[in-house]
Design an enzyme around this catalytic site. Sequence first.
Site, mmCIF file in Angstrom:
data_model
loop_
_atom_site.group_PDB
_atom_site.id
_atom_site.type_symbol
_atom_site.label_atom_id
_atom_site.label_comp_id
_atom_site.label_asym_id
_atom_site.label_seq_id
_atom_site.Cartn_x
_atom_site.Cartn_y
_atom_site.Cartn_z
ATOM 1 N N SER A 54 0.837 -1.203 0.000
ATOM 2 C CA SER A 54 0.000 0.000 0.000
ATOM 3 C C SER A 54 0.877 1.260 0.000
ATOM 4 C CB SER A 54 -0.941 0.007 1.199
ATOM 5 O OG SER A 54 -0.206 0.106 2.394
ATOM 6 N N HIS A 55 2.152 1.124 0.382
ATOM 7 C CA HIS A 55 3.087 2.253 0.328
ATOM 8 C C HIS A 55 4.234 1.971 -0.637
ATOM 9 C CE1 HIS A 55 0.790 3.446 3.841
ATOM 10 N NE2 HIS A 55 1.200 4.671 3.580
ATOM 11 N N GLU A 195 -9.160 0.381 3.287
ATOM 12 C CA GLU A 195 -9.838 -0.892 3.576
ATOM 13 C C GLU A 195 -11.356 -0.690 3.538
ATOM 14 O OE1 GLU A 195 -9.876 -4.764 4.099
ATOM 15 O OE2 GLU A 195 -7.975 -3.671 4.034
HETATM 16 P P1 NDP Z 1 -1.165 -2.201 10.315
HETATM 17 O O1 NDP Z 1 -2.405 -2.245 11.104
HETATM 18 O O2 NDP Z 1 -1.009 -3.082 9.133
HETATM 19 O O3 NDP Z 1 0.059 -2.466 11.337
HETATM 20 C C1 NDP Z 1 1.348 -2.445 10.860
HETATM 21 C C2 NDP Z 1 2.351 -2.651 11.981
HETATM 22 O O4 NDP Z 1 1.967 -3.711 12.845
HETATM 23 C C3 NDP Z 1 3.679 -3.044 11.374
HETATM 24 O O5 NDP Z 1 4.709 -2.579 12.213
HETATM 25 C C4 NDP Z 1 3.556 -4.572 11.368
HETATM 26 O O6 NDP Z 1 4.819 -5.236 11.266
HETATM 27 C C5 NDP Z 1 2.891 -4.819 12.705
HETATM 28 N N1 NDP Z 1 2.124 -6.058 12.736
HETATM 29 C C6 NDP Z 1 1.103 -6.413 11.925
HETATM 30 N N2 NDP Z 1 0.644 -7.643 12.258
HETATM 31 C C7 NDP Z 1 1.387 -8.051 13.301
HETATM 32 C C8 NDP Z 1 1.399 -9.249 14.099
HETATM 33 N N3 NDP Z 1 0.553 -10.231 13.879
HETATM 34 N N4 NDP Z 1 2.304 -9.341 15.086
HETATM 35 C C9 NDP Z 1 3.177 -8.344 15.326
HETATM 36 N N5 NDP Z 1 3.215 -7.203 14.606
HETATM 37 C C10 NDP Z 1 2.327 -7.054 13.615
HETATM 38 O O7 NDP Z 1 -0.813 -0.705 9.834
HETATM 39 P P2 NDP Z 1 -1.802 0.448 9.371
HETATM 40 O O8 NDP Z 1 -2.692 -0.064 8.302
HETATM 41 O O9 NDP Z 1 -2.413 1.082 10.550
HETATM 42 O O10 NDP Z 1 -0.734 1.481 8.724
HETATM 43 C C11 NDP Z 1 -0.032 1.114 7.549
HETATM 44 C C12 NDP Z 1 0.909 2.210 7.168
HETATM 45 O O11 NDP Z 1 0.199 3.380 6.787
HETATM 46 C C13 NDP Z 1 1.905 2.646 8.232
HETATM 47 O O12 NDP Z 1 3.197 2.488 7.675
HETATM 48 C C14 NDP Z 1 1.593 4.118 8.476
HETATM 49 O O13 NDP Z 1 2.737 4.940 8.712
HETATM 50 C C15 NDP Z 1 0.948 4.513 7.173
HETATM 51 N N6 NDP Z 1 0.073 5.675 7.349
HETATM 52 C C16 NDP Z 1 0.530 6.901 6.933
HETATM 53 C C17 NDP Z 1 -0.246 8.028 7.104
HETATM 54 C C18 NDP Z 1 0.263 9.378 6.694
HETATM 55 O O14 NDP Z 1 -0.455 10.349 6.843
HETATM 56 N N7 NDP Z 1 1.473 9.527 6.209
HETATM 57 C C19 NDP Z 1 -1.607 7.939 7.670
HETATM 58 C C20 NDP Z 1 -1.959 6.602 8.102
HETATM 59 C C21 NDP Z 1 -1.148 5.519 7.923
HETATM 60 P P3 NDP Z 1 5.260 -5.832 9.805
HETATM 61 O O15 NDP Z 1 5.554 -4.639 8.969
HETATM 62 O O16 NDP Z 1 6.460 -6.676 10.076
HETATM 63 O O17 NDP Z 1 4.111 -6.636 9.302
#
Ligand code: NDP
Length: 349
Positions: A54-55, A195
């Site tokens: 997604s990024h 989503e």
């Molecule tokens: P998620 O809910 O997908 O959570 C992601 C984080 O949780 C990651 O660090 C991931 O590690 C970890 N994680 C996920 N599943 C597990 C698990 N089962 N056990 C342990 N750790 C877990 O993220 P979001 O959808 O909330 O956000 C996604 C991205 O969007 C982020 O990078 C955020 O910075 C970005 N974002 C940016 C915004 C902006 O304005 N610039 C606004 C909102 C979001 P891993 O990567 O190893 O899976």
Amino acid sequence: MSKQMEASPETVRLSLDEVRTLAREVLAGYGLSDAHTAAVAETLVAGERDGCTSHGVYRLLVAARSVKTGRVKKDAVPTVSEPAPALVRVDGDGGFAQLAFEMGRPLLIEKARRNGIAALAVNNCVHFAALWPEVEAIASEGLVAFAFTANHAWVAPAGGTRPLLGTNPIAFGWPREGQEPFVFDFATSAVARGEIELHRRTGKAIPETWGIDAEGHPATDAAAVLDGGAMLPFGGHKGSALSLMVELIAGPLIGDLTSRESIAADGGAGGSPLGGELILAIDPAGFLGKSAPENLAKAEAIFEEILGQGARLPSQRRYAARRKSTEEGVAVPKALYDDLVKLRVARTN
Ligand code: NDP
């Protein structure tokens, strides 16, 4: 395209260098300056490489739209200043945030080492990216890192009825001797806005915890949340307070836009959020001096215990994806690849 060509009829396999070239050509084709092109392309390559699609290159569509609509300044020149001994400020001049962060990072790290702690405010930027590349880069230098940015006002406070807060992500990085840092990074909304949009497109019901309708009632209809309703924070009042904290420290504290101001400035154009970001860096040696290694070893014991229980660490999946894609390249959906090639062709002809 790599020699392996198409990975399947639905995907195209690209090496990371090919992803980089594609990203750079699209961005440069839209007239983005060389420095911004290089900085933005690198974060898109990192997203694709680490399986955070997604990024990844998908965001080229978003970036190209921001450039095309004039929302982002193509040749913005960020300026670095030092408001106080432990503070760094970068005025992004209305450009993408990546270059501004890159320009402020060395001084942030130097000040954190000198003072034990330092903060970087990135102001006046278009921010559409994930935060983990930033905290990972700082934690890779042996420092503990935090990053926060506000967004567009799409989220109602827990118990509220109207959008006020952004999806307001929080990222954290912790240095680890001899291995990649421990990093997590997620939005404070219950789920990403994309989503909910996906559920609207497929006509699927959403869980009641994701959003409310225009009357403030829990909604299972994605359209009711997106059109007139509001998203919700994760974890009820706890996520709501964290989101509010991000709103305060990445907005008023650093003299930048709140999520409400960002969406008002957008005026319905559907562009990326405009505003600021706060990044903190702490040197473990500041508190610990020579005892830093033995204290950091305690952190390692906690990580081991987590893994020993069969759980995984945040960032573990991402690093595994990185190792694989560095060897094998990445599989980009063919429809997306075709759209990106069209963007490149449209601008270079
Ligand atoms: P998620 O809910 O997908 O959570 C992601 C984080 O949780 C990651 O660090 C991931 O590690 C970890 N994680 C996920 N599943 C597990 C698990 N089962 N056990 C342990 N750790 C877990 O993220 P979001 O959808 O909330 O956000 C996604 C991205 O969007 C982020 O990078 C955020 O910075 C970005 N974002 C940016 C915004 C902006 O304005 N610039 C606004 C909102 C979001 P891993 O990567 O190893 O899976």
